[in-house]
Design an enzyme around this catalytic site. Structure first.
Site, PDB file in Angstrom:
ATOM      1  CG  ASP A 110      -1.159   4.164 -22.231  1.00 26.34           C
ATOM      2  OD1 ASP A 110      -1.502   3.180 -21.557  1.00 26.34           O
ATOM      3  OD2 ASP A 110      -0.709   5.190 -21.725  1.00 26.34           O
TER       4      ASP A 110
ATOM      5  CE1 TYR B   8      -1.123  10.101 -15.288  1.00 26.21           C
ATOM      6  CE2 TYR B   8      -1.119  11.255 -17.383  1.00 26.21           C
ATOM      7  CZ  TYR B   8      -0.614  11.081 -16.111  1.00 26.21           C
ATOM      8  OH  TYR B   8       0.397  11.888 -15.666  1.00 26.21           O
TER       9      TYR B   8
END
Ligand SMILES: [Cu+2]
Length: 657
Positions: free
Chosen positions: A313, A396
């Site tokens: 990420d 998320y």
């Protein structure tokens, strides 16, 4: 993984472009100047994409020169590539000098994914006749309700015929109603492989189908059948009638002795620079730079839908690019100061993430207390300063909080929330790699590994990291009852010794010590890294997932400071084969004793999914601490005054306890 959807973006904000300090992030005008310079001097045309532009941060020496009145040139670091031939370049530009300082081709690497590609791929795929036909076979005909999420590849999983290309694979989700949650409804067994440079569909992997279960994956009240919102919550208001106790001057925060500068870039997102503590009018440095430098999220499910799911990420997507705007009263409560963040698209055009960084004070219950039988209670409320950002990576979110306390503690807390990835399964065939969370719906196990980069400068640059452990002494003449516990401090002298693992048995922690500076007790000053949320990789070393993220194989790495060494899994993680960061740097086995060191702390969540985390997950929280250890001569919060409490002051109400 994925891209932000809810940013409040404004293309051209007349934001304060003033650069007050050489550590201030690039301004919108500086992004524009960077792109213009690349077009003018390097023929970077519209066929190119700019993956990243960030400030070339001044060195420690340049900062000293600046403090002495010198000027520091503004420079930008750029990664860009030509979509037509796929060639990738790294550049350094002087913005004050209006010229390209360096321009190098990077062979065999892929730049980070970009938000533009994420959206363009979604649009392209939803118009593609093969995708339309494939989804129609599954009864999905309203393509406006379909969402195609782009995911990255590790090199080992890219089909050989596509080697050398910039490829991605996709997940497909759809909304049952307008505005409902797409992640509630996976289109299982349907994955597109795309070339991002030509923006074409290469193939569709259509491997299996599952009948839709009767599941409920909605969290927005309008879509949850029969939901009654609670009516017994009364207002809880935070007010600071006399204002806040901190100051924000440009990007400089000062509060209760602490001082630090807010930085921001596309990759780490929030960065804290020059963290120090005022001690009698003198700022004592503690950390030169604090950030989250990587986050790796391997899914531990080898089935068709999930075996490629290994999101970086930070390295592949960028916490900065994924940062979302914060809203008063919802994300942050109380008297808030915000800092906007400025980033750029793949043409180099700037945009602004309003209210990207939240700065505020919080009450956190009791700081210290004692009740004396004669004189009664002395009690102090704890106040903390919180600097935070929120990041949305497709399904998320990550909420990152750096907290500073009156007793000298620093806490880094990360909260994971959002919607878990789920798959449906045919009755009786639930894979063992996840938890049942809804009818014929399971959420795969996965892990979130974060790597905090802690460039510590405890009372100066020359620091030594000590492994600090508790050991029981054997029963003997001096220790007849077997009670004795001693502390062992082992200096880590080389980068090989600096590879450290968590130890429950010895309560291992690590002290960053300046052996050249003594406190009033005559012992060296230090800050202790108190491990929290440490998790083992639990991966076969031969796993290609592990080989490109070997950084997660230890709890702590200590390296000799090198301004170039910033990315623990390598600068280019997208489609990577091996970890070109920490494992390679530390092969040099440099001396790390009494010198400028960087600590890399690996922590995270071994996410064994739960039914209660569906359809939306309440935050899962992990944190670690940096605590002064002999940095002060005694409790530095002795001078915190009692709080006013209605008619009297806390701590002055003398009754026996
Ligand atoms: Cu998770």
């Amino acid at each position: 993984m994925g891209a932000t959807v809810s940013n409040e973006r404004s293309a051209d904000t007349p934001s304060p472009a003033r650069v007050a300090h050489p550590l201030d992030p690039l301004t919108p005008d500086e992004f524009r100047a960077t792109a213009a310079l690349l077009r003018r001097d390097r023929d970077v045309t519209d066929r190119w994409r700019i993956a990243s532009i960030e400030l070339r941060e001044p060195s420690k020496q340049e900062l000293e020169e600046h403090a002495a009145g010198g000027s520091v040139p503004r420079e930008a670091l750029v990664v860009c590539w030509n979509r037509d031939d796929g060639r990738v370049y790294k550049a350094t530009l002087s913005l004050t000098g209006d010229r390209v300082l360096s321009w190098h081709e990077v062979v065999g690497e892929q730049p980070n994914m970009t938000v533009d590609e994420f959206y363009e791929a979604d649009v392209m795929l939803r118009q593609h006749p093969d995708v339309v036909a494939g989804l129609a076979r599954r009864g999905i005909t309203d393509l406006s309700k379909v969402l195609m999420d782009t995911w990255t590849y590790g090199h080992a999983l890219i089909p050989e015929r596509y080697h050398g290309r910039r490829v991605a694979w996709t997940d497909t989700w759809y909304r049952t109603r307008e505005g409902s949650n797409p992640y509630a409804n996976p289109v299982n067994g349907f994955h597109c492989v795309i070339d991002l440079n030509s923006m074409e569909l290469l193939e569709i992997e259509d491997t299996f189908t599952v009948d839709m279960p009767d599941s409920m994956g909605e969290y927005a009240p309008a879509h949850v059948p029969g939901l009654q919102l609670r009516e017994d919550l009364r207002p809880l208001e935070i007010t600071q009638p006399d204002g806040v106790s901190f100051t924000l001057d440009g990007n400089l925060i000062t509060w209760q002795g602490w001082s630090m500068r807010v930085g921001f870039n596309y990759r780490e997102g929030l960065v804290l620079h020059t963290v120090g503590y005022d001690d009698g009018g003198r700022t004592r440095p503690i950390a030169h730079r604090l950030s989250i430098a990587e986050m790796v999220v391997p899914y531990r499910d080898p089935t068709d839908d999930h075996y490629r799911r290994t999101a970086y990420d930070v390295g592949e997507w960028g916490l900065g690019f994924m940062t979302t705007s914060l809203e008063l009263g919802c994300d942050c409560l109380g008297e808030i100061r915000y800092v906007d963040a400025h980033l750029h698209d793949t043409k180099g055009e700037p945009y602004t993430i309003r209210n990207a960084v939240c700065i505020h004070e919080e009450d956190n219950a009791v700081l210290w207390k004692h009740v004396d039988a004669d004189t009664g209670a002395e009690v102090r409320r704890m106040r903390r300063l919180v600097v935070s950002v929120h990041v949305t990576v497709a399904n998320y979110e990550y909420l990152i909080y750096w907290r500073f306390y009156q007793d000298g503690n620093i806490e880094c807390e990360v909260r994971a929330t959002g919607v878990m990835v789920v798959s449906h399964f045919t009755d009786g065939q639930q894979p063992p790699y996840g938890t049942l969370v809804d009818q014929r719906t399971y959420a795969p196990f996965h892990q979130h590994f974060l790597v905090a980069r802690l460039d510590m400068d405890v009372d100066g640059e020359n620091n030594t990291v000590y492994m600090s452990e508790s050991h029981r002494e054997p029963i003997g003449p001096d220790n007849p009852y077997g009670l004795a516990l001693v502390q062992r401090e082992v200096p880590l002298r080389t980068e090989q010794e600096g590879r450290q693992d968590f130890s429950w048995e010895t309560q291992r922690a690590w002290k960053v010590v300046n052996d050249n500076r003594r406190n009033g007790l005559g012992t060296p000053v230090g800050y202790k890294l108190v491990p929290g949320g440490a998790i083992p990789a639990m991966m076969d070393p031969a796993s290609p997932v592990f080989q490109r993220a070997e950084a997660i194989g230890h709890t702590l790495w200590v390296t000799a400071y090198d301004q170039q060494e910033r990315w623990p899994c390598g600068e280019f993680c997208n489609q990577s084969m091996e970890d070109k960061g920490l494992p390679m740097w530390t092969e040099q086995n440099r001396d790390i004793e009494d010198t400028d060191v960087v600590l890399w702390y690996v922590f995270g969540i071994n996410h064994i999914t739960r039914p209660e985390e569906w359809p939306i997950m309440a935050v899962d929280t992990v944190s670690f601490w940096l605590k002064p250890f002999g940095f002060f001569d005694r409790n530095p919060s002795l001078d915190v005054p009692p709080s006013p409490s209605g008619a009297h002051e806390c701590g002055t109400d003398h009754h026996h306890g």
